[in-house]
Write a protein that holds these residues in place. Structure first.
Motif, PDB file in Angstrom:
ATOM      1  N   LEU A  83       0.844  -1.187   0.000  1.00  0.00           N
ATOM      2  CA  LEU A  83       0.000   0.000   0.000  1.00  0.00           C
ATOM      3  C   LEU A  83       0.881   1.239   0.000  1.00  0.00           C
ATOM      4  CD1 LEU A  83      -2.764  -1.041   2.530  1.00  0.00           C
ATOM      5  CD2 LEU A  83      -2.827  -1.135   0.035  1.00  0.00           C
ATOM      6  N   LEU A  84       0.460   2.243  -0.752  1.00  0.00           N
ATOM      7  CA  LEU A  84       1.234   3.466  -0.898  1.00  0.00           C
ATOM      8  C   LEU A  84       0.436   4.669  -0.420  1.00  0.00           C
ATOM      9  CD1 LEU A  84       2.504   2.916  -4.567  1.00  0.00           C
ATOM     10  CD2 LEU A  84       3.688   2.315  -2.453  1.00  0.00           C
TER      11      LEU A  84
ATOM     12  N   ALA B 172       2.478   9.235  -6.186  1.00  0.00           N
ATOM     13  CA  ALA B 172       2.950  10.254  -7.128  1.00  0.00           C
ATOM     14  C   ALA B 172       4.381   9.944  -7.559  1.00  0.00           C
ATOM     15  CB  ALA B 172       2.856  11.641  -6.501  1.00  0.00           C
ATOM     16  N   GLU B 173       5.218   9.540  -6.616  1.00  0.00           N
ATOM     17  CA  GLU B 173       6.610   9.194  -6.946  1.00  0.00           C
ATOM     18  C   GLU B 173       6.673   7.968  -7.850  1.00  0.00           C
ATOM     19  OE1 GLU B 173       8.588   8.802  -3.169  1.00  0.00           O
ATOM     20  OE2 GLU B 173       8.509  10.962  -2.795  1.00  0.00           O
ATOM     21  N   LEU B 174       5.875   6.949  -7.544  1.00  0.00           N
ATOM     22  CA  LEU B 174       5.848   5.739  -8.369  1.00  0.00           C
ATOM     23  C   LEU B 174       5.455   6.067  -9.805  1.00  0.00           C
ATOM     24  CD1 LEU B 174       5.881   2.566  -8.613  1.00  0.00           C
ATOM     25  CD2 LEU B 174       3.422   2.698  -8.170  1.00  0.00           C
ATOM     26  N   LEU B 175       4.440   6.916  -9.955  1.00  0.00           N
ATOM     27  CA  LEU B 175       3.943   7.286 -11.286  1.00  0.00           C
ATOM     28  C   LEU B 175       4.782   8.381 -11.935  1.00  0.00           C
ATOM     29  CD1 LEU B 175       0.140   7.271 -10.428  1.00  0.00           C
ATOM     30  CD2 LEU B 175       1.406   5.529 -11.713  1.00  0.00           C
ATOM     31  N   GLN B 176       5.760   8.900 -11.194  1.00  0.00           N
ATOM     32  CA  GLN B 176       6.633   9.978 -11.669  1.00  0.00           C
ATOM     33  C   GLN B 176       5.818  11.204 -12.065  1.00  0.00           C
ATOM     34  OE1 GLN B 176       9.309   8.378 -14.636  1.00  0.00           O
ATOM     35  NE2 GLN B 176      10.009   6.783 -13.261  1.00  0.00           N
TER      36      GLN B 176
ATOM     37  N   SER C 164       3.837  14.960 -10.507  1.00  0.00           N
ATOM     38  CA  SER C 164       3.755  15.915  -9.407  1.00  0.00           C
ATOM     39  C   SER C 164       2.483  15.597  -8.617  1.00  0.00           C
ATOM     40  CB  SER C 164       3.677  17.348  -9.951  1.00  0.00           C
ATOM     41  OG  SER C 164       2.424  17.574 -10.573  1.00  0.00           O
ATOM     42  N   GLU C 165       2.448  16.025  -7.386  1.00  0.00           N
ATOM     43  CA  GLU C 165       1.258  15.792  -6.571  1.00  0.00           C
ATOM     44  C   GLU C 165       0.054  16.523  -7.157  1.00  0.00           C
ATOM     45  OE1 GLU C 165       2.006  16.320  -2.374  1.00  0.00           O
ATOM     46  OE2 GLU C 165       3.823  15.115  -2.495  1.00  0.00           O
ATOM     47  N   LYS C 166       0.280  17.684  -7.754  1.00  0.00           N
ATOM     48  CA  LYS C 166      -0.787  18.457  -8.397  1.00  0.00           C
ATOM     49  C   LYS C 166      -1.407  17.666  -9.554  1.00  0.00           C
ATOM     50  CE  LYS C 166      -1.655  22.924 -10.562  1.00  0.00           C
ATOM     51  NZ  LYS C 166      -1.079  24.213 -10.953  1.00  0.00           N
ATOM     52  N   THR C 167      -0.579  17.019 -10.355  1.00  0.00           N
ATOM     53  CA  THR C 167      -1.079  16.226 -11.476  1.00  0.00           C
ATOM     54  C   THR C 167      -1.850  15.011 -10.979  1.00  0.00           C
ATOM     55  OG1 THR C 167       0.704  16.976 -12.908  1.00  0.00           O
ATOM     56  CG2 THR C 167      -0.436  14.956 -13.564  1.00  0.00           C
ATOM     57  N   LEU C 168      -1.375  14.373  -9.925  1.00  0.00           N
ATOM     58  CA  LEU C 168      -2.092  13.225  -9.380  1.00  0.00           C
ATOM     59  C   LEU C 168      -3.465  13.639  -8.851  1.00  0.00           C
ATOM     60  CD1 LEU C 168      -2.263  10.252  -8.754  1.00  0.00           C
ATOM     61  CD2 LEU C 168      -0.931  10.660  -6.669  1.00  0.00           C
ATOM     62  N   ILE C 169      -3.568  14.800  -8.242  1.00  0.00           N
ATOM     63  CA  ILE C 169      -4.870  15.304  -7.786  1.00  0.00           C
ATOM     64  C   ILE C 169      -5.808  15.466  -8.976  1.00  0.00           C
ATOM     65  CG2 ILE C 169      -6.051  17.343  -6.854  1.00  0.00           C
ATOM     66  CD1 ILE C 169      -3.587  17.676  -4.992  1.00  0.00           C
ATOM     67  N   LYS C 170      -5.304  15.999 -10.072  1.00  0.00           N
ATOM     68  CA  LYS C 170      -6.118  16.195 -11.277  1.00  0.00           C
ATOM     69  C   LYS C 170      -6.589  14.853 -11.839  1.00  0.00           C
ATOM     70  CE  LYS C 170      -6.188  18.981 -15.413  1.00  0.00           C
ATOM     71  NZ  LYS C 170      -5.524  20.006 -16.192  1.00  0.00           N
TER      72      LYS C 170
ATOM     73  N   LYS D 173      -7.236  10.845   3.832  1.00  0.00           N
ATOM     74  CA  LYS D 173      -6.011  10.334   3.195  1.00  0.00           C
ATOM     75  C   LYS D 173      -6.331   9.378   2.051  1.00  0.00           C
ATOM     76  CE  LYS D 173      -3.176  10.795   7.245  1.00  0.00           C
ATOM     77  NZ  LYS D 173      -2.070  10.287   8.002  1.00  0.00           N
ATOM     78  N   TRP D 174      -5.550   9.488   0.986  1.00  0.00           N
ATOM     79  CA  TRP D 174      -5.652   8.567  -0.136  1.00  0.00           C
ATOM     80  C   TRP D 174      -4.712   7.392   0.094  1.00  0.00           C
ATOM     81  CZ3 TRP D 174      -9.216   8.574  -3.810  1.00  0.00           C
ATOM     82  CH2 TRP D 174      -9.910   9.753  -4.073  1.00  0.00           C
ATOM     83  N   ILE D 175      -5.185   6.184  -0.219  1.00  0.00           N
ATOM     84  CA  ILE D 175      -4.401   4.957  -0.142  1.00  0.00           C
ATOM     85  C   ILE D 175      -4.412   4.308  -1.529  1.00  0.00           C
ATOM     86  CG2 ILE D 175      -4.199   2.678   0.943  1.00  0.00           C
ATOM     87  CD1 ILE D 175      -3.837   4.976   2.922  1.00  0.00           C
ATOM     88  N   PHE D 176      -3.260   3.846  -1.978  1.00  0.00           N
ATOM     89  CA  PHE D 176      -3.115   3.252  -3.301  1.00  0.00           C
ATOM     90  C   PHE D 176      -2.479   1.876  -3.190  1.00  0.00           C
ATOM     91  CE2 PHE D 176      -2.918   7.788  -3.635  1.00  0.00           C
ATOM     92  CZ  PHE D 176      -3.616   8.113  -4.777  1.00  0.00           C
ATOM     93  N   SER D 177      -2.900   0.965  -4.043  1.00  0.00           N
ATOM     94  CA  SER D 177      -2.271  -0.338  -4.182  1.00  0.00           C
ATOM     95  C   SER D 177      -1.212  -0.219  -5.274  1.00  0.00           C
ATOM     96  CB  SER D 177      -3.314  -1.385  -4.579  1.00  0.00           C
ATOM     97  OG  SER D 177      -2.698  -2.490  -5.181  1.00  0.00           O
ATOM     98  N   LYS D 178       0.024  -0.549  -4.941  1.00  0.00           N
ATOM     99  CA  LYS D 178       1.102  -0.462  -5.927  1.00  0.00           C
ATOM    100  C   LYS D 178       0.805  -1.345  -7.130  1.00  0.00           C
ATOM    101  CE  LYS D 178       6.110  -0.889  -6.398  1.00  0.00           C
ATOM    102  NZ  LYS D 178       7.370  -1.157  -5.684  1.00  0.00           N
TER     103      LYS D 178
END
Length: 72
Positions: A5-6, A12-16, A18-24, A39-44
């Motif tokens: 879990l990420l 954002a780092e995994l997908l390379q 910016s945090e702003k782009t991930l929000i979009k 909080k957002w939780i992501f499965s790698k």
């Protein structure tokens, strides 16, 4: 299942991205994620699968789809 879990920042780092782009992307697409509390939780594993199976969209040019365009 022992999937890693990420956090939002780690995703954002995994997908390379910016945090702003991930929000979009979270607002505009069906990205595999869960919001728990504030909080957002992501499965790698799910993020890697989402990237490899999904279509492309260019977030640097006003959100215009770029599936047929080449990167510059």
């Amino acid at each position: 299942m022992s999937d890693e879990l990420l956090s939002f920042k780690q995703a954002a780092e995994l997908l390379q991205l910016s945090e702003k782009t991930l929000i979009k992307i979270l607002a505009e697409q069906d990205i595999p994620a869960r919001k728990i509390g504030n909080k957002w939780i992501f499965s790698k594993e799910a993020l890697i699968r989402w990237v490899s199976e999904g279509s492309s969209k260019d977030y640097t040019k006003s959100g215009v789809a770029s599936g047929d365009e080449e990167s510059e």
